[in-house]
Design a protein around this motif. Structure first.
Motif, mmCIF file in Angstrom:
data_model
loop_
_atom_site.group_PDB
_atom_site.id
_atom_site.type_symbol
_atom_site.label_atom_id
_atom_site.label_comp_id
_atom_site.label_asym_id
_atom_site.label_seq_id
_atom_site.Cartn_x
_atom_site.Cartn_y
_atom_site.Cartn_z
ATOM 1 N N LEU A 1 72.882 31.390 0.953
ATOM 2 C CA LEU A 1 73.255 30.398 1.642
ATOM 3 C C LEU A 1 73.380 30.430 3.381
ATOM 4 O O LEU A 1 72.827 29.439 3.886
ATOM 5 N N LEU B 1 74.169 19.545 2.822
ATOM 6 C CA LEU B 1 74.769 20.096 1.537
ATOM 7 C C LEU B 1 74.818 21.787 1.664
ATOM 8 O O LEU B 1 75.923 21.975 1.389
ATOM 9 N N PRO B 2 73.963 22.346 2.323
ATOM 10 C CA PRO B 2 74.173 23.772 2.278
ATOM 11 C C PRO B 2 75.548 24.129 3.286
ATOM 12 O O PRO B 2 76.285 24.899 3.231
ATOM 13 N N GLU C 1 78.475 23.462 1.287
ATOM 14 C CA GLU C 1 78.839 24.565 0.487
ATOM 15 C C GLU C 1 79.535 25.716 1.315
ATOM 16 O O GLU C 1 80.483 26.553 0.738
#
Lengths: 397, 239
Positions: free
Chosen positions: B101, B125-126, B129
């Motif tokens: 990630l 999105l990443p 996260e």
């Protein structure tokens, strides 16, 4: 973009499938809700009916339940007077139930008669006109169906016949009574033609001469908490009579309905299983379709827990939306079914089969939400364990 | 852009710095019909900061398998991979996921954007996260979309984008957490020549801006863009 927003968008990807699943869950939830209402509703409705006027104790002939047989108890007036002397008892009254007839032109119509003590009654609500007084031996109260059957209104005189001789079709006792009021008898079934007079008049019509008998005696205890103690004391005081508190009657009623309740539990569990299967199937199909996408997410560093949470959130959303619709659907169908069931002869029309109780609704909601959310566990597990490299390879081919 | 696209150890001098990636004698066997297929037969490589490396070779030569091993997506049958000095085989699944990630960026042949999300959300999105605050990640996502020339398409869903646009969004997504190394697997494989050319230009620009790139391709033109080309055949490096 939140995880919730992502889940909502994922569900909107296949709108028709999602709508069908939500409808399926709504129907299952409605069924669950109805079964929950049914399982506890009858008892609640029964207890409410018995306590409609606050009378917590019923006294009946030995070995009988109220209005369960035609048996009557002797010395009714003395029992009532003894009860009225009891400092814990606020009021008490006797009731006699009997069949009788009414004259309409040249024919006789069958009626049900209540003999009551107006100063202590728990059987009717006055809708029009005046109530009877304790010494009103010429007045009568009619239910709406009885009024229609006899073609009588307030102030009219009706002719009632007791102890009909079937051989000559002539009554041993005839009474001409003036309609004082129109009432709704609490325990009448739908369309039941009932009339009410003071107790001595009905006793005379039932037995040919005045007899000191009654079907039932009602007592209102001053404090609800004292009811069990007072009931116990009355049992010792009147050993030849049955003394029931409302709690006792509800307990008897529950015993009689045990199979009914089991049936509703089984149907409720089946509806839960259907909900679980629906959600699991839908999410499993969705996850299988998205394995490549899930493998990509895992590859770029999205954690298993995020993937699991995502799938479980989708299950929860489906359950919430379906459950919400199910509540509306369940309340609608409950009302409809209640209308059908309470029209059965012999059941009080004030009785309700489906009673929404806050605690039951909350339990059903929590159970549905938990099972619905847990239904996502298997597809979530599938998603979390998807092998990244193998899935990406097969996607690339 | 105020900060570099990627975060890497500063080179000691010149364009090439310390190793970002080291692969030691990597082997990968797959069981197939009861027999082992040797996809990789002992590959060692080193990629230094700021490099642009192409891994080229025919289909089945093991280049994609190698990329998956060095990206921590798959586990070698033997051998070891080090990213910025950390051996991947010493990491738990959670730590390995975290490393992918935050330290690696991935670009795939088939883009693999989430079709229900917008271009902006896909890039975010990443970062979501990784726990980047919403305002910061939105700004960064818009910055990256602008970098790949798609600022005006930020609000469009992935399904509303062309193939080339989707790949550019995927590149922006791969840069979201400022990775030390960007790995691309056949990034022009699904694109026509003109659109593929745009992606090549973008990679060239990325590398010029300091991004370390490893690109797997069978496209000779793409390979020729790289500073160094590793040729593979039958699971081995052949030159």
């Amino acid at each position: 973009m939140s995880g919730l927003g992502w889940s909502v968008k994922a569900l909107r990807r296949r709108p028709l499938r999602t709508v069908l699943a939500v409808l399926g869950i709504a129907i299952s939830a409605a069924m669950l809700l109805d079964m929950v209402m049914l399982s506890g509703g009858i008892e609640k409705s029964f207890a409410e009916l018995l306590l409609a006027k606050g009378y917590q104790i019923r006294i009946t002939p030995k070995g009988t339940l109220p209005f369960d047989t035609e048996a009557s108890l002797a010395g009714a007036v003395e029992v009532v007077e003894a009860l009225r002397r009891d400092p814990d008892i606020e009021s008490a009254g006797a009731v006699l139930g009997t069949s009788l007839y009414g004259r309409k032109e040249d024919s006789l119509v069958t009626l049900f008669g209540y003999g009551i003590q107006p100063e202590a009654q728990a059987l009717y609500q006055l809708q029009h006109g005046e109530d009877l007084t304790a010494d009103d031996t010429t007045g009568v109260l009619l239910s709406a169906p009885a009024a229609v059957l006899l073609g009588a209104g307030l102030g009219d005189t009706v002719s009632l016949v007791g102890r009909l001789d079937p051989q000559v079709a002539a009554g041993a006792v005839n009474r001409r009574l003036v309609v004082r009021g129109m009432v709704r008898w609490v325990y009448d079934y739908r369309g039941q033609p009932s009339v009410g007079t003071v107790l001595p008049v009905m006793q005379a019509m039932a037995y040919g001469r005045q007899q000191n008998r009654a079907s039932l005696i009602l007592a209102k205890v001053r404090s609800d908490t004292a009811v069990p103690a007072v009931a116990g004391r009355l049992r010792r005081e009147f050993p030849r009579l049955e003394v029931y508190s409302v709690a006792d009657l509800v307990r008897f009623f529950k015993q009689r309905l045990v199979y009914f309740r089991q049936l509703s539990y089984i149907l409720g569990i089946m509806s839960l299983i259907v909900t679980v299967l629906l959600i699991t199937t839908l999410l499993t199909i969705t996850v299988n379709e998205r394995l490549g996408e899930i493998a990509t997410l895992r590859a770029i560093g999205i954690g298993r827990s995020t993937i699991v949470r995502q799938v479980l959130t989708e299950g929860t959303i489906l359950t919430l939306v379906g459950g919400g619709l199910g509540v509306l659907l369940g309340l609608g169908t409950a009302r409809y079914l209640d209308g059908i069931l309470t029209s059965f002869p012999g059941l009080p029309s004030a009785f309700s089969f489906f009673v929404p109780r806050r605690e039951n609704l909350a339990t059903a909601g929590i159970v549905l939400l938990l099972t619905g959310s847990l239904a996502g566990l298997y597809p979530a597990w599938l998603a979390a364990r998807a092998p990244i490299a193998a899935t990406l390879r097969s996607e690339a081919q | 852009m105020s900060r570099p696209l990627t975060e890497v150890p500063e080179p000691a001098g010149g364009r090439r710095g310390p190793p970002v990636l080291m692969g030691h004698d990597l082997r990968k066997d797959y069981p197939m019909d009861g027999q082992a297929v040797h996809a990789l037969r002992g590959v060692s490589l080193e990629v230094r900061t700021g490099e642009y490396v192409a891994i080229a070779g025919p289909s089945g030569s093991g280049k994609s398998t190698l990329l998956q091993l060095i990206g921590g997506i798959d586990i070698p049958s033997s051998g070891a991979v080090e990213i910025l000095g950390t051996r991947l085989d010493t990491l738990s699944d959670r730590d390995l996921t975290r490393l992918r990630l935050t330290r690696l960026g991935f670009v795939f042949q088939r883009f693999h954007l989430l079709p229900v999300l917008t271009a902006l959300e896909n890039v975010e999105l990443p970062m979501a996260e990784a726990g980047v605050p919403a305002r910061e990640r939105r700004a960064r996502a818009l910055e990256l979309l602008a970098y790949v020339g798609l600022h005006h398409r930020a609000a469009h869903r992935a399904t509303q984008l062309s193939g080339g646009e989707m790949q550019r969004v995927a590149i922006a997504r791969s840069l979201a957490n400022r990775p030390a190394l960007l790995l691309a697997d056949e990034p022009t494989g699904e694109l026509d020549a003109a659109t593929g050319g745009e992606i090549l230009s973008l990679f060239r620009r990325l590398n010029q801006d300091g991004t370390t790139l490893v690109v797997v391709t069978h496209d000779e033109q793409l390979a020729s863009e790289a500073g160094r080309v590793i040729h593979m055949l039958d699971g081995r490096i052949c030159d």
